[in-house]
Design a protein around this motif. Structure first.
Motif, PDB file in Angstrom:
ATOM      1  N   GLU A 250       0.834  -1.205   0.000  1.00 17.63           N
ATOM      2  CA  GLU A 250       0.000   0.000   0.000  1.00 17.63           C
ATOM      3  C   GLU A 250       0.868   1.255   0.000  1.00 17.63           C
ATOM      4  OE1 GLU A 250      -3.367   2.214   2.779  1.00 17.63           O
ATOM      5  OE2 GLU A 250      -3.230   0.025   2.756  1.00 17.63           O
ATOM      6  N   ASN A 251       1.926   1.266   0.782  1.00 13.37           N
ATOM      7  CA  ASN A 251       2.828   2.426   0.793  1.00 13.37           C
ATOM      8  C   ASN A 251       3.463   2.639  -0.574  1.00 13.37           C
ATOM      9  OD1 ASN A 251       2.341   3.016   3.484  1.00 13.37           O
ATOM     10  ND2 ASN A 251       4.072   1.796   4.235  1.00 13.37           N
ATOM     11  N   ALA A 252       3.818   1.531  -1.259  1.00 12.96           N
ATOM     12  CA  ALA A 252       4.407   1.647  -2.595  1.00 12.96           C
ATOM     13  C   ALA A 252       3.415   2.253  -3.576  1.00 12.96           C
ATOM     14  CB  ALA A 252       4.869   0.271  -3.084  1.00 12.96           C
ATOM     15  N   PHE A 253       2.165   1.831  -3.486  1.00  9.96           N
ATOM     16  CA  PHE A 253       1.119   2.392  -4.353  1.00  9.96           C
ATOM     17  C   PHE A 253       0.956   3.887  -4.106  1.00  9.96           C
ATOM     18  CE2 PHE A 253      -0.822  -1.846  -5.347  1.00  9.96           C
ATOM     19  CZ  PHE A 253      -0.940  -1.662  -6.706  1.00  9.96           C
ATOM     20  N   ARG A 254       0.893   4.264  -2.833  1.00  9.51           N
ATOM     21  CA  ARG A 254       0.666   5.677  -2.510  1.00  9.51           C
ATOM     22  C   ARG A 254       1.843   6.537  -2.967  1.00  9.51           C
ATOM     23  NH1 ARG A 254      -3.861   6.319   0.314  1.00  9.51           N
ATOM     24  NH2 ARG A 254      -4.691   4.586   1.572  1.00  9.51           N
ATOM     25  N   PHE A 276      -0.825  -9.770  -2.802  1.00  8.83           N
ATOM     26  CA  PHE A 276      -1.628  -8.681  -2.241  1.00  8.83           C
ATOM     27  C   PHE A 276      -1.834  -7.507  -3.202  1.00  8.83           C
ATOM     28  CE2 PHE A 276       0.596 -10.533   1.547  1.00  8.83           C
ATOM     29  CZ  PHE A 276      -0.534 -11.109   2.120  1.00  8.83           C
ATOM     30  N   VAL A 277      -1.235  -7.543  -4.397  1.00  8.19           N
ATOM     31  CA  VAL A 277      -1.288  -6.377  -5.282  1.00  8.19           C
ATOM     32  C   VAL A 277      -2.714  -6.077  -5.715  1.00  8.19           C
ATOM     33  CG1 VAL A 277      -0.614  -5.486  -7.538  1.00  8.19           C
ATOM     34  CG2 VAL A 277       1.085  -6.568  -6.073  1.00  8.19           C
ATOM     35  N   THR A 278      -3.416  -7.082  -6.233  1.00  9.58           N
ATOM     36  CA  THR A 278      -4.775  -6.847  -6.708  1.00  9.58           C
ATOM     37  C   THR A 278      -5.695  -6.453  -5.561  1.00  9.58           C
ATOM     38  OG1 THR A 278      -4.410  -8.499  -8.442  1.00  9.58           O
ATOM     39  CG2 THR A 278      -6.680  -7.823  -8.032  1.00  9.58           C
ATOM     40  N   GLU A 279      -5.524  -7.103  -4.417  1.00  5.70           N
ATOM     41  CA  GLU A 279      -6.332  -6.779  -3.231  1.00  5.70           C
ATOM     42  C   GLU A 279      -6.122  -5.320  -2.828  1.00  5.70           C
ATOM     43  OE1 GLU A 279      -5.575  -7.672   1.410  1.00  5.70           O
ATOM     44  OE2 GLU A 279      -5.784  -9.462   0.155  1.00  5.70           O
ATOM     45  N   THR A 280      -4.870  -4.864  -2.833  1.00  2.00           N
ATOM     46  CA  THR A 280      -4.569  -3.472  -2.472  1.00  2.00           C
ATOM     47  C   THR A 280      -5.122  -2.513  -3.502  1.00  2.00           C
ATOM     48  OG1 THR A 280      -2.537  -4.238  -1.400  1.00  2.00           O
ATOM     49  CG2 THR A 280      -2.726  -1.876  -1.854  1.00  2.00           C
ATOM     50  N   LEU A 281      -5.005  -2.875  -4.778  1.00  2.00           N
ATOM     51  CA  LEU A 281      -5.523  -2.020  -5.848  1.00  2.00           C
ATOM     52  C   LEU A 281      -7.029  -1.841  -5.718  1.00  2.00           C
ATOM     53  CD1 LEU A 281      -5.059  -0.482  -8.489  1.00  2.00           C
ATOM     54  CD2 LEU A 281      -5.315  -2.642  -9.720  1.00  2.00           C
ATOM     55  N   GLU A 282      -7.735  -2.904  -5.382  1.00  2.26           N
ATOM     56  CA  GLU A 282      -9.189  -2.793  -5.231  1.00  2.26           C
ATOM     57  C   GLU A 282      -9.557  -1.867  -4.072  1.00  2.26           C
ATOM     58  OE1 GLU A 282      -9.947  -7.110  -4.981  1.00  2.26           O
ATOM     59  OE2 GLU A 282     -11.304  -6.827  -6.673  1.00  2.26           O
ATOM     60  N   ARG A 283      -8.719  -1.855  -3.043  1.00  4.94           N
ATOM     61  CA  ARG A 283      -8.993  -1.020  -1.877  1.00  4.94           C
ATOM     62  C   ARG A 283      -8.668   0.448  -2.143  1.00  4.94           C
ATOM     63  NH1 ARG A 283      -6.240  -3.724   1.219  1.00  4.94           N
ATOM     64  NH2 ARG A 283      -4.379  -2.428   1.556  1.00  4.94           N
ATOM     65  N   LEU A 284      -7.598   0.718  -2.875  1.00  5.15           N
ATOM     66  CA  LEU A 284      -7.153   2.101  -3.100  1.00  5.15           C
ATOM     67  C   LEU A 284      -7.743   2.734  -4.351  1.00  5.15           C
ATOM     68  CD1 LEU A 284      -3.339   1.861  -2.260  1.00  5.15           C
ATOM     69  CD2 LEU A 284      -5.225   2.546  -0.762  1.00  5.15           C
ATOM     70  N   PRO A 299      -2.332 -13.942 -15.430  1.00  5.64           N
ATOM     71  CA  PRO A 299      -2.679 -12.927 -14.428  1.00  5.64           C
ATOM     72  C   PRO A 299      -2.116 -11.560 -14.805  1.00  5.64           C
ATOM     73  CG  PRO A 299      -0.866 -14.269 -13.626  1.00  5.64           C
ATOM     74  CD  PRO A 299      -1.263 -14.850 -14.948  1.00  5.64           C
ATOM     75  N   LEU A 300      -2.982 -10.629 -15.141  1.00  5.41           N
ATOM     76  CA  LEU A 300      -2.575  -9.270 -15.497  1.00  5.41           C
ATOM     77  C   LEU A 300      -3.599  -8.305 -14.929  1.00  5.41           C
ATOM     78  CD1 LEU A 300      -0.708  -7.348 -17.256  1.00  5.41           C
ATOM     79  CD2 LEU A 300      -2.528  -7.497 -18.951  1.00  5.41           C
ATOM     80  N   ALA A 301      -3.178  -7.471 -13.994  1.00  3.18           N
ATOM     81  CA  ALA A 301      -4.085  -6.486 -13.409  1.00  3.18           C
ATOM     82  C   ALA A 301      -4.004  -5.182 -14.188  1.00  3.18           C
ATOM     83  CB  ALA A 301      -3.727  -6.238 -11.948  1.00  3.18           C
ATOM     84  N   PHE A 302      -5.148  -4.558 -14.402  1.00  6.25           N
ATOM     85  CA  PHE A 302      -5.201  -3.244 -15.034  1.00  6.25           C
ATOM     86  C   PHE A 302      -6.213  -2.405 -14.284  1.00  6.25           C
ATOM     87  CE2 PHE A 302      -7.346  -0.420 -18.150  1.00  6.25           C
ATOM     88  CZ  PHE A 302      -6.292   0.457 -18.350  1.00  6.25           C
ATOM     89  N   GLY A 303      -5.840  -1.196 -13.962  1.00 11.22           N
ATOM     90  CA  GLY A 303      -6.767  -0.332 -13.237  1.00 11.22           C
ATOM     91  C   GLY A 303      -6.187   1.049 -13.063  1.00 11.22           C
ATOM     92  N   LYS A 304      -6.649   1.728 -12.019  1.00 11.48           N
ATOM     93  CA  LYS A 304      -6.201   3.095 -11.783  1.00 11.48           C
ATOM     94  C   LYS A 304      -6.189   3.371 -10.281  1.00 11.48           C
ATOM     95  CE  LYS A 304      -6.381   7.425 -14.286  1.00 11.48           C
ATOM     96  NZ  LYS A 304      -7.150   8.295 -15.198  1.00 11.48           N
ATOM     97  N   VAL A 305      -5.139   4.083  -9.869  1.00 11.57           N
ATOM     98  CA  VAL A 305      -5.023   4.549  -8.490  1.00 11.57           C
ATOM     99  C   VAL A 305      -4.851   6.054  -8.552  1.00 11.57           C
ATOM    100  CG1 VAL A 305      -3.750   4.401  -6.330  1.00 11.57           C
ATOM    101  CG2 VAL A 305      -3.913   2.393  -7.818  1.00 11.57           C
ATOM    102  N   GLY A 306      -5.848   6.784  -8.073  1.00 14.47           N
ATOM    103  CA  GLY A 306      -5.807   8.228  -8.237  1.00 14.47           C
ATOM    104  C   GLY A 306      -5.812   8.572  -9.710  1.00 14.47           C
ATOM    105  N   ASP A 307      -4.826   9.352 -10.156  1.00 18.67           N
ATOM    106  CA  ASP A 307      -4.714   9.708 -11.567  1.00 18.67           C
ATOM    107  C   ASP A 307      -3.734   8.827 -12.318  1.00 18.67           C
ATOM    108  OD1 ASP A 307      -6.538  11.829 -11.396  1.00 18.67           O
ATOM    109  OD2 ASP A 307      -4.978  13.211 -10.684  1.00 18.67           O
TER     110      ASP A 307
END
Length: 423
Positions: A250-254, A276-284, A299-307
């Protein structure tokens, strides 16, 4: 991320609980979600290699700027040449490149002219020196084989004044920079380089220079990914190796979302207990999809965190490179403002039989070779495990087997994606 954007992203790309997405659908939906950066910069032409042009370069001049000779020879009025018989004309002067004729050429005369020299306005045809015979101040021309206007480059023949010389969205190479310089332009407007933050995940991963304990491996993904990013002219923020702890991820994402346009990670996007990457992405933020009908790289996650857009790549090194090339690279290309071009694909006979079950698009590492008859064919590099990095280093292409395709017999035509320009 706003609620509306999250809904749009989910509607566009589906959710993590849905069935495996076909390869083409996944890539199309990623590209549909990505929009080019809008921030532009003005840079010196000499520093613009590899940058993406933000605005059309319009030519302020004709190129060439004046009609000039394509050959060493003699410039004449075509009307002065007899239709039958040999022509013999007096030489009224000589024209060198950069030194136009000072006086008009008299009627019934010609001028000696060098390649690139300005053709006098009153003359319209250039006859190459090799077919002419000069005697003092006169020159004789052959009776036949001369066409009106031959060997003359017209003003604006390459680029007309006001025309688009280089269109926006072009990644500038040596030829484009030379062309822009030939127009007298010292600066160009380019799209800001995308910023990508990258981190690897896994308690077993160690950075170079650290000792390995039992069960640990060195991190290769950071080096393959950062090299692939460098080929695209991306500004990279290297966040190192993140342990398999939710708080650390989570700290790395932020941290990443505050510094970058795109976040890339490898590992932690499968169904393991410590992924935990996908789980954290869904939360943030929002995860759009994370399972694709491809091999390697399901397994390939795609999404957005903030901008910041996010791509969670698999952990196996070959799967990392394949998913980067097929999904991340085109997305970053579009983000950088570059005009997307059709992929270079060729069809070649397979040098060997290949077993395949329909259902997934498969990317085999392969080499193009020449058989005993001098014909090109393609052969896999051997064992195709997603952790066998030598299968990539020994390859010069990908052998692409479509989802609906079954077994391939030796000699069957297959699609091939060369690595040239990709790696």
């Amino acid at each position: 991320m706003s609620e509306k954007h999250a809904q749009d992203l989910h509607q566009c790309c589906g959710g993590p609980g849905e069935a495996l997405l076909p390869f083409n659908v996944g890539r199309e939906q990623i590209l549909a979600a990505i929009t080019p950066l809008e921030q532009n910069q003005v840079t010196d032409v000499r520093a613009a290699l590899g940058r993406v042009l933000a605005a059309d370069v319009l030519s302020p001049i004709n190129v060439p700027a004046y009609s000039n000779s394509a050959m060493d020879g003699y410039a004449v009025r075509y009307a002065d040449l007899p239709r039958d018989g040999e022509a013999r004309l007096p030489i009224a002067g000589s024209v060198l490149a950069g030194h136009p004729l000072k006086q008009p050429c008299p009627a019934g005369a010609c001028v000696e002219i060098m390649t690139g020299a300005q053709v006098p306005a009153e003359l319209d045809t250039v006859i190459i020196k090799e077919v002419c015979q000069r005697q003092g101040d006169y020159v004789s021309f052959p009776a036949q084989g001369i066409k009106a206007g031959q060997n003359r480059r017209h003003a604006g023949e390459d680029i007309a004044q006001g025309a688009v010389a280089v269109p926006a969205g072009t990644r500038l190479g040596a030829a484009e920079l030379g062309l822009i310089a030939s127009l007298g332009q010292a600066e160009v407007s380019v799209v800001r380089r995308p910023r990508v933050a990258y981190f690897s995940t896994g308690d077993e991963i160690r950075s170079l220079g650290q000792p390995l304990a039992e069960g640990q491996i060195y991190d290769s993904n950071r080096y393959t990914v950062t090299a692939l990013l460098a080929r695209l002219g991306i500004d990279v923020v290297d966040l190192g190796v993140i342990p398999d702890r939710p708080d650390a991820i989570e700290n790395a994402f932020r941290q990443a979302q505050q510094q970058a346009d795109v976040i890339l990670s490898s590992g932690g996007v499968s169904l393991g207990e410590a992924d935990f990457v996908t789980e954290t992405l869904e939360r943030l933020g929002e995860v759009a999809f994370w399972r694709l009908a491809i091999k390697p790289g399901r397994p390939l996650a795609f999404g957005k965190v903030g901008d910041a857009w996010f791509f969670g790549l698999p952990g196996n090194p070959v799967a990392v490179m394949i998913t980067f090339l097929q999904f991340v690279r085109p997305a970053l290309t579009k983000l950088a403002g570059e005009t997307l071009k059709p992929e270079v694909m060729v069809t070649l006979p397979s040098a060997e039989a290949i077993r395949k079950k329909p259902g997934r698009t498969e990317f085999l590492r392969a080499r193009i070779e020449v058989d005993a008859q001098g014909r090109a064919q393609v052969r896999s590099t051997g064992h195709q495990g997603s952790g066998i990095l030598t299968s990539m280093s020994q390859a010069d292409c990908l052998l692409v087997l479509e989802a609906e395709q079954g077994d391939v017999a030796a000699g069957d035509p297959v699609r091939v994606q060369p690595f040239e320009g990709l790696l």
